[in-house]
Design a protein around this motif. Structure first.
Motif, PDB file in Angstrom:
ATOM      1  N   SER A   1      21.455 -41.714 -47.384  1.00  0.00           N
ATOM      2  CA  SER A   1      20.521 -42.829 -47.571  1.00  0.00           C
ATOM      3  C   SER A   1      19.284 -42.409 -48.356  1.00  0.00           C
ATOM      4  CB  SER A   1      20.110 -43.404 -46.214  1.00  0.00           C
ATOM      5  OG  SER A   1      19.420 -42.425 -45.457  1.00  0.00           O
ATOM      6  N   ASN A   2      18.863 -41.152 -48.198  1.00  0.00           N
ATOM      7  CA  ASN A   2      17.707 -40.667 -48.952  1.00  0.00           C
ATOM      8  C   ASN A   2      17.998 -39.378 -49.698  1.00  0.00           C
ATOM      9  OD1 ASN A   2      17.844 -38.847 -46.868  1.00  0.00           O
ATOM     10  ND2 ASN A   2      16.005 -39.609 -45.826  1.00  0.00           N
ATOM     11  N   SER A   3      19.300 -39.006 -49.742  1.00  0.00           N
ATOM     12  CA  SER A   3      19.765 -37.824 -50.486  1.00  0.00           C
ATOM     13  C   SER A   3      19.046 -36.556 -50.041  1.00  0.00           C
ATOM     14  CB  SER A   3      19.564 -38.033 -51.995  1.00  0.00           C
ATOM     15  OG  SER A   3      20.299 -39.155 -52.440  1.00  0.00           O
ATOM     16  N   GLN A   4      18.802 -36.428 -48.746  1.00  0.00           N
ATOM     17  CA  GLN A   4      18.150 -35.240 -48.231  1.00  0.00           C
ATOM     18  C   GLN A   4      19.103 -34.458 -47.315  1.00  0.00           C
ATOM     19  OE1 GLN A   4      14.532 -37.047 -46.498  1.00  0.00           O
ATOM     20  NE2 GLN A   4      13.352 -35.783 -47.911  1.00  0.00           N
ATOM     21  N   VAL A   5      18.874 -33.150 -47.286  1.00  0.00           N
ATOM     22  CA  VAL A   5      19.588 -32.290 -46.353  1.00  0.00           C
ATOM     23  C   VAL A   5      18.704 -32.158 -45.110  1.00  0.00           C
ATOM     24  CG1 VAL A   5      20.528 -29.992 -45.923  1.00  0.00           C
ATOM     25  CG2 VAL A   5      20.773 -31.054 -48.183  1.00  0.00           C
ATOM     26  N   ILE A   6      19.301 -32.358 -43.944  1.00  0.00           N
ATOM     27  CA  ILE A   6      18.525 -32.400 -42.695  1.00  0.00           C
ATOM     28  C   ILE A   6      19.045 -31.332 -41.751  1.00  0.00           C
ATOM     29  CG2 ILE A   6      17.875 -33.795 -40.701  1.00  0.00           C
ATOM     30  CD1 ILE A   6      18.190 -36.256 -42.461  1.00  0.00           C
ATOM     31  N   PHE A   7      18.093 -30.566 -41.226  1.00  0.00           N
ATOM     32  CA  PHE A   7      18.413 -29.565 -40.205  1.00  0.00           C
ATOM     33  C   PHE A   7      17.718 -29.969 -38.910  1.00  0.00           C
ATOM     34  CE2 PHE A   7      17.131 -25.791 -37.814  1.00  0.00           C
ATOM     35  CZ  PHE A   7      18.374 -25.235 -37.551  1.00  0.00           C
ATOM     36  N   GLU A   8      18.465 -29.970 -37.789  1.00  0.00           N
ATOM     37  CA  GLU A   8      17.914 -30.375 -36.507  1.00  0.00           C
ATOM     38  C   GLU A   8      18.287 -29.391 -35.423  1.00  0.00           C
ATOM     39  OE1 GLU A   8      19.326 -34.225 -35.542  1.00  0.00           O
ATOM     40  OE2 GLU A   8      18.065 -35.290 -36.969  1.00  0.00           O
ATOM     41  N   VAL A   9      17.344 -29.179 -34.506  1.00  0.00           N
ATOM     42  CA  VAL A   9      17.604 -28.458 -33.257  1.00  0.00           C
ATOM     43  C   VAL A   9      17.175 -29.383 -32.127  1.00  0.00           C
ATOM     44  CG1 VAL A   9      17.055 -26.470 -31.812  1.00  0.00           C
ATOM     45  CG2 VAL A   9      17.297 -26.175 -34.280  1.00  0.00           C
ATOM     46  N   GLU A  10      18.125 -29.781 -31.294  1.00  0.00           N
ATOM     47  CA  GLU A  10      17.849 -30.689 -30.186  1.00  0.00           C
ATOM     48  C   GLU A  10      18.161 -29.989 -28.867  1.00  0.00           C
ATOM     49  OE1 GLU A  10      19.287 -35.036 -28.367  1.00  0.00           O
ATOM     50  OE2 GLU A  10      19.993 -34.359 -30.342  1.00  0.00           O
ATOM     51  N   ASP A  11      17.258 -30.164 -27.890  1.00  0.00           N
ATOM     52  CA  ASP A  11      17.504 -29.596 -26.560  1.00  0.00           C
ATOM     53  C   ASP A  11      17.194 -30.647 -25.509  1.00  0.00           C
ATOM     54  OD1 ASP A  11      14.704 -29.289 -25.270  1.00  0.00           O
ATOM     55  OD2 ASP A  11      14.403 -28.315 -27.215  1.00  0.00           O
ATOM     56  N   ASN A  12      17.726 -30.441 -24.324  1.00  0.00           N
ATOM     57  CA  ASN A  12      17.463 -31.347 -23.196  1.00  0.00           C
ATOM     58  C   ASN A  12      16.574 -30.666 -22.170  1.00  0.00           C
ATOM     59  OD1 ASN A  12      19.295 -29.485 -22.281  1.00  0.00           O
ATOM     60  ND2 ASN A  12      20.540 -30.946 -21.108  1.00  0.00           N
ATOM     61  N   GLY A  13      15.557 -29.930 -22.685  1.00  0.00           N
ATOM     62  CA  GLY A  13      14.686 -29.133 -21.824  1.00  0.00           C
ATOM     63  C   GLY A  13      13.469 -29.888 -21.318  1.00  0.00           C
ATOM     64  N   LEU A  14      12.341 -29.190 -21.284  1.00  0.00           N
ATOM     65  CA  LEU A  14      11.122 -29.721 -20.660  1.00  0.00           C
ATOM     66  C   LEU A  14      10.521 -30.900 -21.406  1.00  0.00           C
ATOM     67  CD1 LEU A  14       9.350 -26.341 -19.806  1.00  0.00           C
ATOM     68  CD2 LEU A  14      10.568 -27.831 -18.227  1.00  0.00           C
ATOM     69  N   GLY A  15      10.635 -30.903 -22.722  1.00  0.00           N
ATOM     70  CA  GLY A  15       9.990 -31.938 -23.507  1.00  0.00           C
ATOM     71  C   GLY A  15       8.485 -31.719 -23.605  1.00  0.00           C
ATOM     72  N   MET A  16       7.821 -32.553 -24.411  1.00  0.00           N
ATOM     73  CA  MET A  16       6.372 -32.430 -24.617  1.00  0.00           C
ATOM     74  C   MET A  16       5.711 -33.793 -24.487  1.00  0.00           C
ATOM     75  SD  MET A  16       5.924 -29.705 -27.772  1.00  0.00           S
ATOM     76  CE  MET A  16       7.034 -30.565 -28.892  1.00  0.00           C
ATOM     77  N   SER A  17       4.461 -33.765 -24.018  1.00  0.00           N
ATOM     78  CA  SER A  17       3.661 -34.985 -23.974  1.00  0.00           C
ATOM     79  C   SER A  17       3.120 -35.296 -25.369  1.00  0.00           C
ATOM     80  CB  SER A  17       2.501 -34.821 -22.983  1.00  0.00           C
ATOM     81  OG  SER A  17       1.609 -33.825 -23.449  1.00  0.00           O
ATOM     82  N   LYS A  18       2.509 -36.476 -25.524  1.00  0.00           N
ATOM     83  CA  LYS A  18       1.955 -36.856 -26.822  1.00  0.00           C
ATOM     84  C   LYS A  18       0.848 -35.885 -27.244  1.00  0.00           C
ATOM     85  CE  LYS A  18      -0.067 -40.709 -29.383  1.00  0.00           C
ATOM     86  NZ  LYS A  18      -1.097 -39.865 -29.985  1.00  0.00           N
ATOM     87  N   ASN A  19       0.004 -35.491 -26.289  1.00  0.00           N
ATOM     88  CA  ASN A  19      -1.071 -34.555 -26.599  1.00  0.00           C
ATOM     89  C   ASN A  19      -0.519 -33.205 -27.045  1.00  0.00           C
ATOM     90  OD1 ASN A  19      -3.944 -33.597 -26.472  1.00  0.00           O
ATOM     91  ND2 ASN A  19      -3.099 -32.295 -24.880  1.00  0.00           N
ATOM     92  N   GLU A  20       0.554 -32.742 -26.399  1.00  0.00           N
ATOM     93  CA  GLU A  20       1.163 -31.460 -26.780  1.00  0.00           C
ATOM     94  C   GLU A  20       1.806 -31.548 -28.159  1.00  0.00           C
ATOM     95  OE1 GLU A  20       2.203 -29.896 -22.245  1.00  0.00           O
ATOM     96  OE2 GLU A  20       3.704 -30.961 -23.425  1.00  0.00           O
TER      97      GLU A  20
END
Length: 578
Positions: A497-516
């Motif tokens: 859709s935007n001709s970009q290469v995307i790299f992702e790392v996803e985890d189901n860990g602690l997560g972060m708040s908005k401030n963090e």
């Protein structure tokens, strides 16, 4: 101020011509004024003051009774109580020979006294007194402040009648004297009043200027009475703690403080003896519940007679100072940890170099053994073992090469790169670690991607940082959730859709708040404990991504997980030339 002498001179000339007329008029209306004053002001005021005085004296006497009931026990308590009641009935005002109190009667709550001896409901004085004012005063336990009964006082109204007669007589006598000296008094008062007005004006102006000057200071100012009750607060204090003046004035200062005995009980007496309070850190409650630390200084305030009348306290908000001190301590610890990590990296590079030599010898020996079996025993089972040795040596050599490449300081150059290469190299560091820690690692990698402009070594550093953070997040979450399954997903794909290469790392860990999330790219900011993180990783990653014209995004939900995403333009993309 230059106009005041002219005012004084003008009034003086006017008084000389009008003094006689003023005296006649004043003499005529003096009697009317005195009569009106007596009927509408003085007599009602004497009545109200007598009632107030009667209440106050009865309260003081009730306090004496409360002390006896609270402190004494048994027959001694009844005896002391009877003596106290008789003393009250014998009390006379200095200007009267009549008893102030004609009758006193006690009604006690024996349940609150925890006493089986119900012989303290005493009554003293006349049985049916006349011309009295009945007052009921509650009795409280001196130690627990619990209601223990009621004292009924029948105070003598004949004293008020006698007082009115005496005052009326003196008023009539005084009016005659006033008439004689009215002219001289009027002249003197006129001059003094003019001076007083000048002085009052200057005093009021100075007081207002001083108050504005003090209120403009960015310091908290609280004035207490002798019991530690707030009598005055400045606007800065109200803004700082988010209270209204009505909410603070009249309350004990301890109501707004974290547990602190400085301004209560014997500790208040100790403070009074010391007379000053220098730079003491006290924690106050904000109206929303959080703590505001103040550096407090205080001093006693005495009345004109030199008696202790209160305490004035000045406090400076040190919230930012304490936060800065904590931040400095954390950063010092993080920098020390970063130094240890740097030394560890150099040591790891040296170890990798030393291991390379024996691996090379093992590989030569394994190749020689393999050639022997290939020529002399092609069907030998050991040929498979030899191949396993060679594969593992190659695998170890690859890991060592990656370690040396990662640890080597290389400014590098941006060039068209197959992004799968640094991805596989970075994953080689973590696959065994994830497997040993029982972390599910899912790879969704497209091997047919367009090349992107990147520095291989620096992009590998980005991936290693993401994987390290993901590992920490899932393992920390698992400590509190034994049935939880840590999972990390690696994605590398092309978005048409935007001709970009995307790299992702996803985890189901602690997560972060908005401030963090907002602060995670700041240098030395970390949510990890001291010694477990430097706070430099994501800051460095952010700088690398910016250097290579890559876009970096983070989406996270506290307690759910985090996704780190890097967007890269293909090497031939015109956007890369911008």
């Amino acid at each position: 101020m230059a106009a005041f002498p002219n005012i004084i001179r003008g009034r003086k000339e006017s008084y000389h011509g009008k003094i006689t007329l003023i005296f006649v008029i004043l003499a005529a209306i003096l009697e009317l004024c005195l009569a009106g004053y007596w009927i509408f002001s003085l007599a009602p005021r004497l009545q109200s003051e007598n009632i107030a005085y009667s209440h106050a004296l009865s309260e003081a006497q009730a306090q004496t009774i409360s002390n006896i009931i609270s402190e004494k026990h048994g027959a001694i308590r009844r005896e002391h109580l009877a003596i106290a009641l008789d003393s009250i009935l014998l009390f006379r005002l200095p200007q009267s020979d009549k008893p102030f109190t004609k009758k006193i009667r006690l009604e006690l709550d024996y349940d609150s006294l925890a006493s089986n001896n119900r012989n303290l409901d005493l009554a003293r004085g006349e049985q049916q007194p006349s011309h009295v004012m009945d007052i009921e005063i509650p009795l409280y336990n001196t130690f627990t402040n619990e209601l223990i009964g009621i004292a009924h006082f029948s105070n003598n109204l004949e004293i008020l009648r006698d007082l009115k007669n005496k005052v009326r007589t003196k008023l009539a006598f005084g009016s005659g004297i006033v008439m004689l000296i009215l002219v001289g008094v009027w002249f003197a008062v006129s001059r003094l009043n003019l001076k007083l007005q000048t002085f009052t004006y200057e005093l009021a102006r100075e007081k207002e200027m001083s108050k504005k000057m003090v209120d403009s200071l960015m310091d908290s100012r609280i004035i207490l009475d002798t019991q530690g009750v707030i009598t005055e607060v400045n606007p800065y204090t109200l803004v700082l703690l988010a209270y209204t003046e009505a909410e603070m004035v009249g309350e004990h200062i301890s109501e707004f403080m974290e547990e602190n005995l400085l301004f209560s009980g014997p500790h208040l007496l100790e403070f009074i003896e010391q007379t000053t309070l220098d730079n003491t850190e006290l924690n106050f409650y904000h109206s929303e519940g959080h703590i505001i630390p103040l550096m407090f200084s205080g001093a006693m305030v005495n009345d004109p007679e030199g008696q202790f009348s209160g305490i004035i306290c000045i406090g400076k908000d040190i919230t930012q100072l304490k936060a800065a001190e904590k931040e400095v301590q954390e950063k010092q610890a993080q920098m020390a940890h970063a130094g240890r990590l740097s030394a560890l990296g150099e040591m790891a590079t040296g170890i990798a170099h030393e291991l390379n030599q024996p691996l090379y010898i093992i590989r030569l020996a394994a190749d020689a053994i393999g050639d022997y079996f290939r020529i002399n025993a092609q069907d030998a089972v050991e040929r498979g073992d030899v191949k396993t040795i060679i594969d593992q040596v190659d695998r170890a050599d690859t890991i060592i090469s990656n370690m040396r490449s990662f640890a080597r300081l290389d400014t590098g150059h941006l060039r068209a790169t197959d992004i799968n290469i640094p991805t596989e190299q970075a994953l080689s560091f973590f696959k065994a670690q994830f497997r040993k820690a029982n972390i599910n690692l899912h790879e969704e990698i497209d091997m047919m991607l367009p090349q992107v402009v990147a520095d291989v070594q620096k992009f590998e550093q980005i991936i290693i940082n993401f994987l390290s953070n993901a590992r920490y997040a899932v393992l920390e979450k698992k400590k509190n959730l034994p049935s939880y399954q840590p999972t990390v997903i690696i994605r590398l794909y092309h978005d048409p859709s935007n001709s970009q290469v995307i790299f992702e790392v996803e985890d189901n860990g602690l997560g972060m708040s908005k401030n963090e999330i907002d602060r995670c790219f700041e240098p030395f900011f970390t949510t990890k404990e001291v010694g477990k993180g430097t706070g430099l990783g994501l800051s460095i990653v952010h700088g690398i991504a910016k250097e290579m014209n890559m876009e970096l995004f983070i989406s996270s939900t506290k307690g759910v997980g985090t996704i780190f995403r890097v967007l890269m333009d293909p090497a031939q993309s015109p956007a890369k030339k911008k």
